[in-house]
Design an enzyme around this catalytic site. Structure first.
Site, mmCIF file in Angstrom:
data_model
loop_
_atom_site.group_PDB
_atom_site.id
_atom_site.type_symbol
_atom_site.label_atom_id
_atom_site.label_comp_id
_atom_site.label_asym_id
_atom_site.label_seq_id
_atom_site.Cartn_x
_atom_site.Cartn_y
_atom_site.Cartn_z
ATOM 1 N N THR A 192 0.836 -1.193 0.000
ATOM 2 C CA THR A 192 0.000 0.000 0.000
ATOM 3 C C THR A 192 0.874 1.248 0.000
ATOM 4 O O THR A 192 1.836 1.335 0.763
ATOM 5 C CB THR A 192 -0.944 0.028 1.221
ATOM 6 O OG1 THR A 192 -1.804 -1.111 1.174
ATOM 7 C CG2 THR A 192 -1.800 1.285 1.222
ATOM 8 N N PHE A 194 1.134 5.162 0.784
ATOM 9 C CA PHE A 194 0.548 6.216 1.611
ATOM 10 C C PHE A 194 1.154 7.558 1.220
ATOM 11 O O PHE A 194 2.310 7.624 0.790
ATOM 12 C CB PHE A 194 0.838 5.969 3.093
ATOM 13 C CG PHE A 194 0.159 4.753 3.669
ATOM 14 C CD1 PHE A 194 -1.005 4.881 4.408
ATOM 15 C CD2 PHE A 194 0.687 3.491 3.481
ATOM 16 C CE1 PHE A 194 -1.635 3.762 4.940
ATOM 17 C CE2 PHE A 194 0.070 2.368 4.004
ATOM 18 C CZ PHE A 194 -1.098 2.507 4.744
#
Length: 299
Positions: A192, A194
Site C-alpha cells: 500500500t 501512503f
C-alpha cells in the site's frame, strides 16, 4: 466505521491524550490502533504520537485544525488499486502532500488460543480476499468486518477462542492476541502506498529525486485528454500514475489525478504543465515531495 470497540477505545483515549500534549508531534491516521495506516505512521515517523481517527475526513480535519502536524493517508494498493474517496478528498483539503511511504502488507492470523481452536476469522473483506486460498485450505469461515485492526480488537473483546482475525502483527501486539501464522496473504507483492499531508508544503533539496501530484479537469472536446497529456511525452516527463473519476454528477468531462517524476520548476516539467493548463479547465497542484527509494525496489 462509526465507533471503536471497547478494547480499541481504551487505546484510542490514551493515544488522543498523548497527541494533545504536543500536537506538533502528532500524526493522524484513519482506523483503529493496529491498522496498517498506524503501522505506516510508526515506520515513517518513529518518534511521532499516532492519532487514530474514525474516517479519512477526520484525519484530514485533525491537520486542518492543528490537532496534528501531519496525516498519513493510503492512496493506492498494488492489488486493489486506488483507495475509495481519497481522490475526492485530497484536492478539497487545502493540504499539501509532503512525502510518500510504502507499506508491505503482511497479514497475520491472530487469536486468543491456538489455530486448532479456530472456526471463523474476522477482517476487512479485502484482507479476507487477499488470504482466500490459505483460509479455505485451513477450513476457516471468513466473516467480514469494517477494519482489520477493528477485527482484532473485536476478537480480543469477545474472548472466544473459535474466532480469530486477519490483521497486522502490530494489531496482535496491541490487543494481546497470539500470532498463529504470519504472511498468510496469497500474493507476495501486496503493498500500500501512503501519502503524508501537512498544512505547509516542503522544499525538496536540489538533486533529490522528486514527485509532483496534481489534479486536472479536461474540457468537453474531442481528444482533450490526448492534447492535455501531449506535453509530458514531448518533454520526456514520466507520468507514474493517472486515474480518472467523475465529480458533481457530470458525465461530460472527467477529472484526473496524476503523479509525475520531477518538480514544477524544472524546464521540462514547466513546459509540460503549461501545455496541460492550456488544454484543460483547471489544474490543481497537491504537492511536490521526495520520491521514495522503495519505488525502485518495488518495481
Amino acid at each position: 466505521m462509526t465507533s471503536y470497540s471497547p478494547c480499541a477505545a481504551a487505546l484510542v483515549a490514551d493515544m488522543e491524550a498523548l497527541a494533545a500534549i504536543d500536537p506538533s508531534r502528532a500524526v493522524a491516521f484513519q482506523g483503529a490502533p493496529g491498522a496498517y495506516s498506524h503501522q505506516a505512521v510508526r515506520e515513517a515517523f518513529p518518534a511521532a504520537s499516532p492519532l487514530p481517527c474514525v474516517a479519512f475526513e477526520d484525519a484530514i480535519e485533525a491537520v486542518q485544525t492543528g490537532r496534528a502536524a501531519r496525516a498519513v493517508i493510503p492512496i493506492e494498493n498494488s492489488l486493489h488499486g486506488r483507495v475509495a474517496d481519497v481522490h475526492f478528498l485530497l484536492p478539497e483539503a487545502g493540504l499539501h502532500i509532503v512525502a510518500e511511504h510504502f507499506v508491505r502488507v503482511r497479514h497475520c492470523l491472530l487469536g486468543i488460543g491456538n489455530q486448532a481452536d479456530l472456526r471463523a476469522v474476522l477482517s476487512h473483506p479485502q484482507a479476507l480476499g487477499q488470504c482466500r486460498a490459505r483460509l479455505r485450505g485451513w477450513g476457516l469461515e471468513p466473516v467480514g468486518h469494517f477494519d482489520t485492526a477493528g477485527a482484532a480488537a473485536a476478537v480480543a473483546d469477545a474472548g472466544d477462542a473459535s474466532r480469530g482475525a486477519v490483521a497486522s502483527a502490530l494489531a496482535g501486539e496491541l490487543y494481546g492476541l497470539n500470532v498463529l501464522a504470519r504472511g498468510i496473504e496469497d500474493a507476495d507483492h501486496n503493498t500500500t502506498r501512503f501519502v503524508v499531508l501537512a498544512r505547509e508544503s516542503v522544499e525538496v533539496a536540489p538533486g533529490v529525486p522528486t514527485m509532483t501530484s496534481f489534479t486536472f479537469l479536461t474540457r468537453n472536446v474531442p481528444a482533450s485528454l490526448f492534447k492535455a497529456l501531449g506535453g509530458f511525452a514531448t518533454n520526456g516527463v514520466n507520468m507514474t500514475k493517472l486515474e480518472s473519476y467523475l465529480r458533481g454528477g457530470s458525465f461530460s468531462a472527467a477529472e484526473f489525478y496524476a503523479d509525475i517524476e520531477g518538480r514544477p520548476e524544472e524546464p521540462a516539467v514547466r513546459l509540460a504543465m503549461e501545455e496541460l493548463a492550456f488544454h484543460t479547465e483547471r489544474v490543481k497542484l497537491i504537492g511536490t515531495y521526495p520520491r521514495s527509494a522503495l519505488r525502485d525496489m518495488l518495481g
